[in-house]
Design a protein around this motif. Sequence first.
Motif, mmCIF file in Angstrom:
data_model
loop_
_atom_site.group_PDB
_atom_site.id
_atom_site.type_symbol
_atom_site.label_atom_id
_atom_site.label_comp_id
_atom_site.label_asym_id
_atom_site.label_seq_id
_atom_site.Cartn_x
_atom_site.Cartn_y
_atom_site.Cartn_z
ATOM 1 N N VAL A 12 0.848 -1.196 0.000
ATOM 2 C CA VAL A 12 0.000 0.000 0.000
ATOM 3 C C VAL A 12 0.882 1.245 0.000
ATOM 4 C CG1 VAL A 12 -1.709 1.294 1.322
ATOM 5 C CG2 VAL A 12 -1.847 -1.204 1.219
ATOM 6 N N TRP A 13 0.535 2.181 -0.832
ATOM 7 C CA TRP A 13 1.264 3.439 -0.922
ATOM 8 C C TRP A 13 0.450 4.541 -0.257
ATOM 9 C CZ3 TRP A 13 5.887 5.401 -2.503
ATOM 10 C CH2 TRP A 13 5.951 6.773 -2.787
ATOM 11 N N PHE A 14 1.070 5.280 0.661
ATOM 12 C CA PHE A 14 0.404 6.443 1.248
ATOM 13 C C PHE A 14 1.101 7.706 0.755
ATOM 14 C CE2 PHE A 14 -0.631 3.321 4.687
ATOM 15 C CZ PHE A 14 -2.002 3.368 4.530
ATOM 16 N N ALA A 15 0.316 8.705 0.352
ATOM 17 C CA ALA A 15 0.899 9.985 -0.020
ATOM 18 C C ALA A 15 1.567 10.605 1.205
ATOM 19 C CB ALA A 15 -0.184 10.913 -0.554
ATOM 20 N N ASP A 16 2.521 11.479 0.965
ATOM 21 C CA ASP A 16 3.285 12.096 2.055
ATOM 22 C C ASP A 16 2.388 12.796 3.078
ATOM 23 O OD1 ASP A 16 5.580 11.194 0.953
ATOM 24 O OD2 ASP A 16 6.067 13.074 -0.093
ATOM 25 N N THR A 17 1.256 13.356 2.579
ATOM 26 C CA THR A 17 0.373 14.087 3.494
ATOM 27 C C THR A 17 -0.319 13.146 4.473
ATOM 28 O OG1 THR A 17 -1.332 13.913 1.796
ATOM 29 C CG2 THR A 17 -0.122 15.986 1.902
ATOM 30 N N LEU A 18 -0.375 11.858 4.155
ATOM 31 C CA LEU A 18 -1.062 10.891 5.019
ATOM 32 C C LEU A 18 -0.091 10.030 5.809
ATOM 33 C CD1 LEU A 18 -3.750 9.550 2.494
ATOM 34 C CD2 LEU A 18 -4.103 11.258 4.279
ATOM 35 N N ALA A 19 1.062 9.728 5.187
ATOM 36 C CA ALA A 19 1.973 8.721 5.745
ATOM 37 C C ALA A 19 2.462 9.098 7.134
ATOM 38 C CB ALA A 19 3.151 8.526 4.797
ATOM 39 N N SER A 20 2.490 8.104 8.016
ATOM 40 C CA SER A 20 3.056 8.292 9.354
ATOM 41 C C SER A 20 3.363 6.904 9.897
ATOM 42 C CB SER A 20 2.061 9.007 10.271
ATOM 43 O OG SER A 20 0.981 8.147 10.568
ATOM 44 N N PRO A 21 4.287 6.805 10.839
ATOM 45 C CA PRO A 21 4.559 5.497 11.452
ATOM 46 C C PRO A 21 3.304 4.913 12.097
ATOM 47 C CG PRO A 21 6.269 7.080 12.044
ATOM 48 C CD PRO A 21 5.199 7.855 11.343
ATOM 49 N N ALA A 22 2.465 5.802 12.672
ATOM 50 C CA ALA A 22 1.243 5.308 13.318
ATOM 51 C C ALA A 22 0.309 4.678 12.292
ATOM 52 C CB ALA A 22 0.541 6.460 14.042
ATOM 53 N N LEU A 23 0.192 5.300 11.119
ATOM 54 C CA LEU A 23 -0.693 4.768 10.071
ATOM 55 C C LEU A 23 -0.160 3.433 9.550
ATOM 56 C CD1 LEU A 23 -3.179 5.130 8.300
ATOM 57 C CD2 LEU A 23 -1.792 6.462 6.707
ATOM 58 N N LEU A 59 -4.417 8.752 -1.267
ATOM 59 C CA LEU A 59 -3.957 10.128 -1.364
ATOM 60 C C LEU A 59 -4.946 11.039 -0.635
ATOM 61 C CD1 LEU A 59 -3.191 10.278 -5.224
ATOM 62 C CD2 LEU A 59 -1.815 9.219 -3.447
ATOM 63 N N GLY A 60 -4.420 12.116 -0.064
ATOM 64 C CA GLY A 60 -5.272 13.068 0.641
ATOM 65 C C GLY A 60 -5.895 14.075 -0.310
ATOM 66 N N LEU A 61 -6.536 15.109 0.276
ATOM 67 C CA LEU A 61 -7.195 16.163 -0.517
ATOM 68 C C LEU A 61 -6.234 16.750 -1.551
ATOM 69 C CD1 LEU A 61 -9.352 18.451 1.801
ATOM 70 C CD2 LEU A 61 -10.064 17.231 -0.258
ATOM 71 N N GLY A 62 -6.679 16.806 -2.798
ATOM 72 C CA GLY A 62 -5.864 17.412 -3.840
ATOM 73 C C GLY A 62 -4.700 16.554 -4.296
ATOM 74 N N VAL A 77 -6.282 3.511 -7.008
ATOM 75 C CA VAL A 77 -5.879 4.735 -6.314
ATOM 76 C C VAL A 77 -7.106 5.366 -5.652
ATOM 77 C CG1 VAL A 77 -4.782 6.983 -6.572
ATOM 78 C CG2 VAL A 77 -4.035 5.053 -7.993
ATOM 79 N N VAL A 78 -6.994 5.607 -4.352
ATOM 80 C CA VAL A 78 -8.124 6.141 -3.582
ATOM 81 C C VAL A 78 -7.773 7.561 -3.154
ATOM 82 C CG1 VAL A 78 -9.706 5.703 -1.682
ATOM 83 C CG2 VAL A 78 -8.476 3.781 -2.733
ATOM 84 N N ILE A 79 -8.508 8.533 -3.695
ATOM 85 C CA ILE A 79 -8.200 9.939 -3.427
ATOM 86 C C ILE A 79 -9.343 10.591 -2.648
ATOM 87 C CG2 ILE A 79 -7.561 12.167 -4.443
ATOM 88 C CD1 ILE A 79 -6.730 10.775 -6.953
ATOM 89 N N GLU A 80 -8.992 11.289 -1.577
ATOM 90 C CA GLU A 80 -10.008 12.028 -0.812
ATOM 91 C C GLU A 80 -10.316 13.344 -1.534
ATOM 92 O OE1 GLU A 80 -11.409 10.777 1.874
ATOM 93 O OE2 GLU A 80 -12.480 12.487 2.753
ATOM 94 N N VAL A 81 -11.595 13.666 -1.655
ATOM 95 C CA VAL A 81 -12.021 14.950 -2.229
ATOM 96 C C VAL A 81 -12.925 15.627 -1.205
ATOM 97 C CG1 VAL A 81 -11.852 14.128 -4.616
ATOM 98 C CG2 VAL A 81 -14.018 13.908 -3.395
#
Lengths: 289, 196
Positions: B66-77, B101-104, B125-129
Amino acid sequence: MSAVTMSEAGTNFAYLDEETKRMIRRAILKAIAIPGYQVPFASREMPMPYGWGTGGVQVTAAVIGPDDVLKVIDQGADDTTNAVSIRAFFRKVARVAVTTHTAEATVIQTRHRIPEHPLIEGQILVYQVPIPEPLRFLEPRETETRTMHALEEYGLMHVKLYEDIAHHGRIATSYAYPVKVAGRYVMDPSPIPKFDNPKMHLSPALQLFGAGREKRIYAIPPHTDVRSLDFEDHPFEIQRFDEPCALCGARNVYLDEVILDDRGGRMFVCSDTDNCESRQADAQKETAA
Amino acid sequence: MDASTSLTGGFADPVFAAQSVFRAVMDCMARPGTIGTIGSEATAPGALGAAQAAIALTLCDADTPVWFADTLASPALSAWLAFHTGASVAPDPTTAKFAFLGLGGVPHPDFPIGTQDYPDRSATVVIEVSGFEAGEPFTLSGPGIAGTQPLSVAGLFPDFRTFWQANRAEFPRGIDLILTAGTRLVALPRSVRILD
């Protein structure tokens, strides 16, 4: 795991373990996104032999939920061995409601027929598929057929249909008649009679196909263009029957020939037992009234 | 890292929740442009949306990096994902089976689009809008749509039309898109065309 998710049979809900369901669910999503393309999946051994609909059963198990109403048909009939045992299987492992009425079902698993009663938006039709590759009898090598699909090279299939015309004067293929889905992939509709092919075109229902032994899942989304292959001078035609159903009098339905004795006696009756029985019941009501 | 956030936020009833979330995703994938709703609660640490979290729990496991965009990625996630699904974080975008991916957020150009032989080996790819009420109007057509389907999306990255045209041109290869807004979602499989 909570007690609720365990079925009466002592298995996980709908028999398959969650990892298997996830794998099948991912394959189904890709199959819907690429209409007519056969997605490979890691088909599991099921508590029934290959050839008994293990592909369809796995697709149904991955899709079905406690609120669904399941119908299972085998060559149009709700009361033949295959249909009865698969229906009993899901009643046991998923405790879902079952029905024989097409209009009441949310999920319909089928072997070799599409119900006569028109399907509606929201219904899911799950086909049991023996050989998913339409080009397999023309080219046995998987590596080659895969390339043919990749390059959209379907000339061989047209040669096969042309040879039918050269030999018989018409396209003699009467079941598993190849279709082109959404203008791209040539697809085997499973061994349904070609009579049913037009029902696939722009159907409001979602159509899912599972081939257990061959480990393939494919799909036709609702409202999708499905064309039976043909030639301008030999357009696609469906079977026609001279007489109506001997039991309910229906015309424009698919009929089975039933041999009555050894002196040539025979009758033609509806292949779709639910459609036939409801028509007979309606006729009886009218007579009574 | 706070262990409590990674151990909580899963489905209360994993079997039936996964089934209902999958059906919502499947219905949306089969009818592009229609808005579905996730009925089962899932909460991930950080900014991952409710529908995004539910989709991750429903479809991801040890077979799907699973790939998380930088705006979402964290060790906790990453810890949350590993605990609830067994999935690992993709080391680079080319190995991603799912991407969130997060907003935008803009899909990474290196997400796999499958091959001509195996177009299914592509990323979802799952993008939040921000929502499906206002925003940019689109007219969709393609398999799953009777005629055309209107869709409005607010908060999608700029130049989405150009991006989607390029993605559609690769058919049967391409990424499949799920747009999420809170608990709601819209799917855009690669087969969809944007008419205007």
